[in-house]
Design a protein around this motif. Structure first.
Motif, PDB file in Angstrom:
ATOM      1  N   TYR A   8      19.731 -27.747  12.487  1.00  0.00           N
ATOM      2  CA  TYR A   8      19.764 -29.202  12.364  1.00  0.00           C
ATOM      3  C   TYR A   8      20.534 -29.824  13.534  1.00  0.00           C
ATOM      4  CZ  TYR A   8      20.878 -33.840  10.692  1.00  0.00           C
ATOM      5  OH  TYR A   8      21.031 -35.188  10.605  1.00  0.00           O
ATOM      6  N   ALA A   9      21.700 -29.295  13.821  1.00  0.00           N
ATOM      7  CA  ALA A   9      22.525 -29.836  14.905  1.00  0.00           C
ATOM      8  C   ALA A   9      21.807 -29.754  16.249  1.00  0.00           C
ATOM      9  CB  ALA A   9      23.859 -29.098  14.967  1.00  0.00           C
ATOM     10  N   LEU A  10      21.155 -28.628  16.519  1.00  0.00           N
ATOM     11  CA  LEU A  10      20.431 -28.479  17.795  1.00  0.00           C
ATOM     12  C   LEU A  10      19.283 -29.474  17.919  1.00  0.00           C
ATOM     13  CD1 LEU A  10      20.267 -24.578  18.059  1.00  0.00           C
ATOM     14  CD2 LEU A  10      21.557 -26.133  19.543  1.00  0.00           C
ATOM     15  N   VAL A  11      18.508 -29.613  16.856  1.00  0.00           N
ATOM     16  CA  VAL A  11      17.365 -30.534  16.907  1.00  0.00           C
ATOM     17  C   VAL A  11      17.851 -31.978  17.012  1.00  0.00           C
ATOM     18  CG1 VAL A  11      15.386 -31.430  15.617  1.00  0.00           C
ATOM     19  CG2 VAL A  11      15.804 -28.969  15.704  1.00  0.00           C
ATOM     20  N   MET A  12      18.878 -32.326  16.257  1.00  0.00           N
ATOM     21  CA  MET A  12      19.376 -33.703  16.309  1.00  0.00           C
ATOM     22  C   MET A  12      19.962 -34.044  17.675  1.00  0.00           C
ATOM     23  SD  MET A  12      18.596 -35.392  13.652  1.00  0.00           S
ATOM     24  CE  MET A  12      19.673 -36.816  13.687  1.00  0.00           C
ATOM     25  N   GLU A  13      20.656 -33.116  18.299  1.00  0.00           N
ATOM     26  CA  GLU A  13      21.174 -33.374  19.645  1.00  0.00           C
ATOM     27  C   GLU A  13      20.034 -33.628  20.619  1.00  0.00           C
ATOM     28  OE1 GLU A  13      24.291 -33.980  20.696  1.00  0.00           O
ATOM     29  OE2 GLU A  13      24.734 -33.869  18.551  1.00  0.00           O
ATOM     30  N   ARG A  14      18.983 -32.842  20.488  1.00  0.00           N
ATOM     31  CA  ARG A  14      17.818 -33.026  21.364  1.00  0.00           C
ATOM     32  C   ARG A  14      17.135 -34.366  21.099  1.00  0.00           C
ATOM     33  NH1 ARG A  14      15.123 -29.923  25.350  1.00  0.00           N
ATOM     34  NH2 ARG A  14      13.525 -31.387  26.018  1.00  0.00           N
ATOM     35  N   LEU A  15      16.997 -34.721  19.833  1.00  0.00           N
ATOM     36  CA  LEU A  15      16.380 -36.002  19.483  1.00  0.00           C
ATOM     37  C   LEU A  15      17.209 -37.182  19.984  1.00  0.00           C
ATOM     38  CD1 LEU A  15      15.070 -35.434  15.843  1.00  0.00           C
ATOM     39  CD2 LEU A  15      13.706 -35.772  17.912  1.00  0.00           C
ATOM     40  N   LYS A  16      18.538 -37.060  19.920  1.00  0.00           N
ATOM     41  CA  LYS A  16      19.399 -38.145  20.390  1.00  0.00           C
ATOM     42  C   LYS A  16      19.177 -38.423  21.871  1.00  0.00           C
ATOM     43  CE  LYS A  16      22.952 -37.549  16.915  1.00  0.00           C
ATOM     44  NZ  LYS A  16      24.287 -37.045  16.583  1.00  0.00           N
ATOM     45  N   VAL A  17      18.840 -37.386  22.613  1.00  0.00           N
ATOM     46  CA  VAL A  17      18.571 -37.543  24.043  1.00  0.00           C
ATOM     47  C   VAL A  17      17.139 -38.031  24.276  1.00  0.00           C
ATOM     48  CG1 VAL A  17      18.341 -36.293  26.232  1.00  0.00           C
ATOM     49  CG2 VAL A  17      20.263 -35.800  24.715  1.00  0.00           C
ATOM     50  N   ASP A  18      16.178 -37.380  23.633  1.00  0.00           N
ATOM     51  CA  ASP A  18      14.762 -37.649  23.895  1.00  0.00           C
ATOM     52  C   ASP A  18      14.187 -38.828  23.108  1.00  0.00           C
ATOM     53  OD1 ASP A  18      14.823 -35.483  25.602  1.00  0.00           O
ATOM     54  OD2 ASP A  18      13.870 -34.110  24.192  1.00  0.00           O
ATOM     55  N   ILE A  19      14.574 -38.963  21.842  1.00  0.00           N
ATOM     56  CA  ILE A  19      14.018 -40.013  20.977  1.00  0.00           C
ATOM     57  C   ILE A  19      15.162 -40.595  20.135  1.00  0.00           C
ATOM     58  CG2 ILE A  19      12.163 -40.613  19.365  1.00  0.00           C
ATOM     59  CD1 ILE A  19      10.917 -37.865  19.957  1.00  0.00           C
ATOM     60  N   PRO A  20      16.025 -41.384  20.755  1.00  0.00           N
ATOM     61  CA  PRO A  20      17.211 -41.863  20.046  1.00  0.00           C
ATOM     62  C   PRO A  20      16.899 -42.702  18.799  1.00  0.00           C
ATOM     63  CG  PRO A  20      17.028 -42.883  22.218  1.00  0.00           C
ATOM     64  CD  PRO A  20      15.981 -41.830  22.139  1.00  0.00           C
ATOM     65  N   ASP A  21      15.831 -43.478  18.822  1.00  0.00           N
ATOM     66  CA  ASP A  21      15.485 -44.287  17.643  1.00  0.00           C
ATOM     67  C   ASP A  21      15.155 -43.404  16.445  1.00  0.00           C
ATOM     68  OD1 ASP A  21      15.868 -46.605  19.074  1.00  0.00           O
ATOM     69  OD2 ASP A  21      13.741 -46.922  19.484  1.00  0.00           O
ATOM     70  N   LEU A  22      14.422 -42.331  16.672  1.00  0.00           N
ATOM     71  CA  LEU A  22      14.087 -41.408  15.592  1.00  0.00           C
ATOM     72  C   LEU A  22      15.344 -40.710  15.084  1.00  0.00           C
ATOM     73  CD1 LEU A  22      12.071 -39.962  13.777  1.00  0.00           C
ATOM     74  CD2 LEU A  22      11.677 -38.336  15.647  1.00  0.00           C
ATOM     75  N   ALA A  23      16.219 -40.312  15.987  1.00  0.00           N
ATOM     76  CA  ALA A  23      17.468 -39.659  15.581  1.00  0.00           C
ATOM     77  C   ALA A  23      18.295 -40.595  14.701  1.00  0.00           C
ATOM     78  CB  ALA A  23      18.266 -39.230  16.809  1.00  0.00           C
ATOM     79  N   ALA A  24      18.364 -41.863  15.064  1.00  0.00           N
ATOM     80  CA  ALA A  24      19.111 -42.838  14.272  1.00  0.00           C
ATOM     81  C   ALA A  24      18.474 -43.023  12.899  1.00  0.00           C
ATOM     82  CB  ALA A  24      19.189 -44.170  15.010  1.00  0.00           C
ATOM     83  N   GLN A  25      17.150 -43.065  12.851  1.00  0.00           N
ATOM     84  CA  GLN A  25      16.441 -43.219  11.584  1.00  0.00           C
ATOM     85  C   GLN A  25      16.703 -42.019  10.663  1.00  0.00           C
ATOM     86  OE1 GLN A  25      12.223 -43.625  12.058  1.00  0.00           O
ATOM     87  NE2 GLN A  25      11.901 -44.199   9.938  1.00  0.00           N
ATOM     88  N   LEU A  26      16.637 -40.818  11.207  1.00  0.00           N
ATOM     89  CA  LEU A  26      16.909 -39.618  10.412  1.00  0.00           C
ATOM     90  C   LEU A  26      18.351 -39.608   9.915  1.00  0.00           C
ATOM     91  CD1 LEU A  26      15.013 -37.001  12.572  1.00  0.00           C
ATOM     92  CD2 LEU A  26      14.504 -37.567  10.195  1.00  0.00           C
ATOM     93  N   ASP A  27      19.268 -40.000  10.783  1.00  0.00           N
ATOM     94  CA  ASP A  27      20.675 -40.041  10.403  1.00  0.00           C
ATOM     95  C   ASP A  27      20.893 -41.004   9.242  1.00  0.00           C
ATOM     96  OD1 ASP A  27      23.409 -39.207  10.879  1.00  0.00           O
ATOM     97  OD2 ASP A  27      23.741 -41.230  11.663  1.00  0.00           O
ATOM     98  N   GLN A  28      20.268 -42.161   9.284  1.00  0.00           N
ATOM     99  CA  GLN A  28      20.384 -43.134   8.202  1.00  0.00           C
ATOM    100  C   GLN A  28      19.793 -42.595   6.895  1.00  0.00           C
ATOM    101  OE1 GLN A  28      22.013 -46.083   7.965  1.00  0.00           O
ATOM    102  NE2 GLN A  28      22.852 -45.377   9.912  1.00  0.00           N
ATOM    103  N   GLU A  29      18.651 -41.929   6.978  1.00  0.00           N
ATOM    104  CA  GLU A  29      18.022 -41.359   5.784  1.00  0.00           C
ATOM    105  C   GLU A  29      18.949 -40.337   5.128  1.00  0.00           C
ATOM    106  OE1 GLU A  29      15.591 -40.207   2.705  1.00  0.00           O
ATOM    107  OE2 GLU A  29      15.429 -41.985   3.970  1.00  0.00           O
ATOM    108  N   LEU A  30      19.572 -39.503   5.929  1.00  0.00           N
ATOM    109  CA  LEU A  30      20.460 -38.478   5.384  1.00  0.00           C
ATOM    110  C   LEU A  30      21.714 -39.096   4.769  1.00  0.00           C
ATOM    111  CD1 LEU A  30      19.974 -35.816   8.146  1.00  0.00           C
ATOM    112  CD2 LEU A  30      19.185 -35.675   5.785  1.00  0.00           C
ATOM    113  N   LYS A  31      22.179 -40.195   5.328  1.00  0.00           N
ATOM    114  CA  LYS A  31      23.350 -40.864   4.769  1.00  0.00           C
ATOM    115  C   LYS A  31      23.021 -41.520   3.432  1.00  0.00           C
ATOM    116  CE  LYS A  31      25.776 -41.697   9.070  1.00  0.00           C
ATOM    117  NZ  LYS A  31      26.145 -42.682  10.082  1.00  0.00           N
ATOM    118  N   ARG A  32      21.787 -42.014   3.295  1.00  0.00           N
ATOM    119  CA  ARG A  32      21.378 -42.638   2.028  1.00  0.00           C
ATOM    120  C   ARG A  32      21.221 -41.608   0.925  1.00  0.00           C
ATOM    121  NH1 ARG A  32      17.928 -46.033   5.197  1.00  0.00           N
ATOM    122  NH2 ARG A  32      16.283 -44.507   4.965  1.00  0.00           N
ATOM    123  N   ARG A  33      20.966 -40.365   1.305  1.00  0.00           N
ATOM    124  CA  ARG A  33      20.742 -39.258   0.371  1.00  0.00           C
ATOM    125  C   ARG A  33      19.359 -39.361  -0.251  1.00  0.00           C
ATOM    126  NH1 ARG A  33      26.409 -37.957  -2.471  1.00  0.00           N
ATOM    127  NH2 ARG A  33      27.633 -37.846  -0.588  1.00  0.00           N
TER     128      ARG A  33
END
Length: 80
Positions: A8-33
């Motif tokens: 998870y950490a590796l993919v999210m780091e890559r997404l933050k660089v390549d597709i930051p909007d998607l990374a932010a969306q995934l982060d929000q979804e995980l925070k909502r549970r």
């Protein structure tokens, strides 16, 4: 650190660089549970919630009630 957490950490780091909007969306979804019906909670989770509800003098979770629980490591990887 578990394999799922490392993946998870590796993919999210890559997404933050390549597709930051998607990374932010995934982060929000995980925070909502995630929402699950009361009957789909694991036995331990159901017992914990029942105890907390009883202490607060609230009714027990019914079969149609919904609980919000965190994603497991495997579910986070599946989500991305």
């Amino acid at each position: 650190m578990s394999v799922e957490n490392e993946q998870y950490a590796l993919v999210m780091e890559r997404l933050k660089v390549d597709i930051p909007d998607l990374a932010a969306q995934l982060d929000q979804e995980l925070k909502r549970r995630r929402a699950v019906s009361g009957q789909k909670l694991r036995r331990e989770e159901r017992h914990e919630r029942a105890s907390r509800l009883e202490e607060a003098h609230l009714p027990a979770l019914g079969k149609t009630d919904v609980a919000v629980i965190p994603y497991s490591g495997e579910e986070r990887v599946e989500l991305i």
